[in-house]
Design an enzyme around this catalytic site. Structure first.
Site, mmCIF file in Angstrom:
data_model
loop_
_atom_site.group_PDB
_atom_site.id
_atom_site.type_symbol
_atom_site.label_atom_id
_atom_site.label_comp_id
_atom_site.label_asym_id
_atom_site.label_seq_id
_atom_site.Cartn_x
_atom_site.Cartn_y
_atom_site.Cartn_z
ATOM 1 N N GLY A 15 19.034 53.065 22.643
ATOM 2 C CA GLY A 15 19.832 53.750 21.722
ATOM 3 C C GLY A 15 21.616 53.864 22.307
ATOM 4 N N THR A 18 28.794 55.590 22.492
ATOM 5 C CA THR A 18 31.014 55.532 23.592
ATOM 6 C C THR A 18 30.529 55.902 24.962
ATOM 7 O OG1 THR A 18 31.861 55.573 21.743
ATOM 8 C CG2 THR A 18 33.088 55.530 23.189
ATOM 9 N N SER A 20 27.136 57.640 26.151
ATOM 10 C CA SER A 20 25.552 57.811 26.293
ATOM 11 C C SER A 20 24.791 56.603 26.178
ATOM 12 C CB SER A 20 25.032 59.151 25.055
ATOM 13 O OG SER A 20 25.589 58.998 23.942
ATOM 14 N N VAL A 22 20.602 56.309 25.756
ATOM 15 C CA VAL A 22 19.249 57.198 24.991
ATOM 16 C C VAL A 22 18.020 56.308 25.673
ATOM 17 C CG1 VAL A 22 17.641 58.216 23.703
ATOM 18 C CG2 VAL A 22 19.740 57.905 23.041
ATOM 19 N N ASP A 130 28.448 65.758 11.765
ATOM 20 C CA ASP A 130 28.605 63.988 12.128
ATOM 21 C C ASP A 130 26.991 64.598 10.846
ATOM 22 O OD1 ASP A 130 29.076 61.289 12.719
ATOM 23 O OD2 ASP A 130 27.853 61.967 14.490
#
Length: 266
Positions: A15, A18, A20, A22, A130
């Site tokens: 993943g 913007t 970060s 993963v 979020d």
């Protein structure tokens, strides 16, 4: 950053955001597969680091719930913040997309756990800000877990509950936020949770438009949006009370977890 010194064998990227990334990894310390969220501080403002990143760290330290993603370790350096988290196989959006939509029985099982996790957060006076299908991960055992508290806020003591920061993904965002009003973040979470339920039982978005002004127009019109006639009246009622345009009339999380639809047996 050389992560081998922490006993981490880094794997593929699963993943990207913007600021970060993963990645999969194997933790020698835990002797299990994990996910690592790597936040690049060079892409963040000093204000964001002080306000939001520090808050995300403290929330993950404080929160413990079976339906909130578990963070095993947090590693800080001058350039990065790393969250070593439990591994997940996919997010809720990917699962819905693969099946078109869920039956009410299947949806109820997932949604009840998600609602209980959000109730836990709200009791702790944490608003996520979020909530969306992409921020609900599924473990190998199909347990849904809320993740990504990067935009969360904590309302403590006698602090004002109203916020002004625009947060969240537009299609999941409450109308009062899109209108630029000061808003109650807990009621905004309820709206987003209502969109999640709508998505998993219909396979579509209630308000889906890439044009923000068009999205605002759709939301401010009559919110008696079409629901599939195959949905039970009880399920439709739960969606409607969450997607209530007036935040003062919108239900709270405790009303949701006690709603009749969630009490029905699977």
């Amino acid at each position: 950053m050389d992560l081998t010194i922490f006993g981490l064998e880094i794997g593929e990227v699963i993943g990207e955001g913007t600021y970060s990334t993963v990645r999969k990894a194997f933790s020698q310390k835990l002797q299990k597969l994990v996910a690592i969220k790597i936040i690049d501080k060079s892409k963040l403002s000093d204000n964001y680091i002080a306000k939001f990143l520090s808050r995300e760290v403290s929330i993950f330290v404080e929160c413990s719930h079976p339906n909130i993603i578990k963070v095993y370790q947090i590693i800080e350096s001058s350039e990065h913040t790393l969250f070593i988290m439990e591994e997940a196989k996919m997010d809720l959006f990917d699962l819905v997309e693969s099946q078109d939509y869920f039956s009410e029985e299947v949806a109820r099982s997932y949604f009840k756990q998600i609602a209980q996790a959000l109730e836990y957060c709200h009791i702790q006076r944490i608003a996520h800000r979020d909530i969306k299908c992409e921020n609900i991960l599924l473990t190998a055992d199909n347990i849904p877990k809320i993740t990504d508290f990067g935009l969360a806020t904590c309302i403590k003591g006698s602090e004002s509950c109203l916020c002004s920061t625009f947060c969240g993904s537009a299609a999941y965002t409450a109308p009062e936020i899109l209108n630029g009003d000061n808003y109650d973040p807990f009621k905004a979470d309820i709206w987003s949770l209502g969109v999640v339920l709508y998505v998993i039982v219909t396979g579509s978005m209630p308000f889906d438009d890439s044009d923000l002004s068009k999205l605002k127009e759709l939301q401010t019109q009559s919110l008696k949006f079409p629901l599939s006639p195959t949905l039970s009246a009880c399920c439709q009622n739960l969606i409607n009370v969450m997607l209530e345009k007036n935040p003062k009339k919108r239900v709270s999380i405790n009303h949701i977890v006690e709603h009749q639809w969630l009490e029905e047996s699977n």
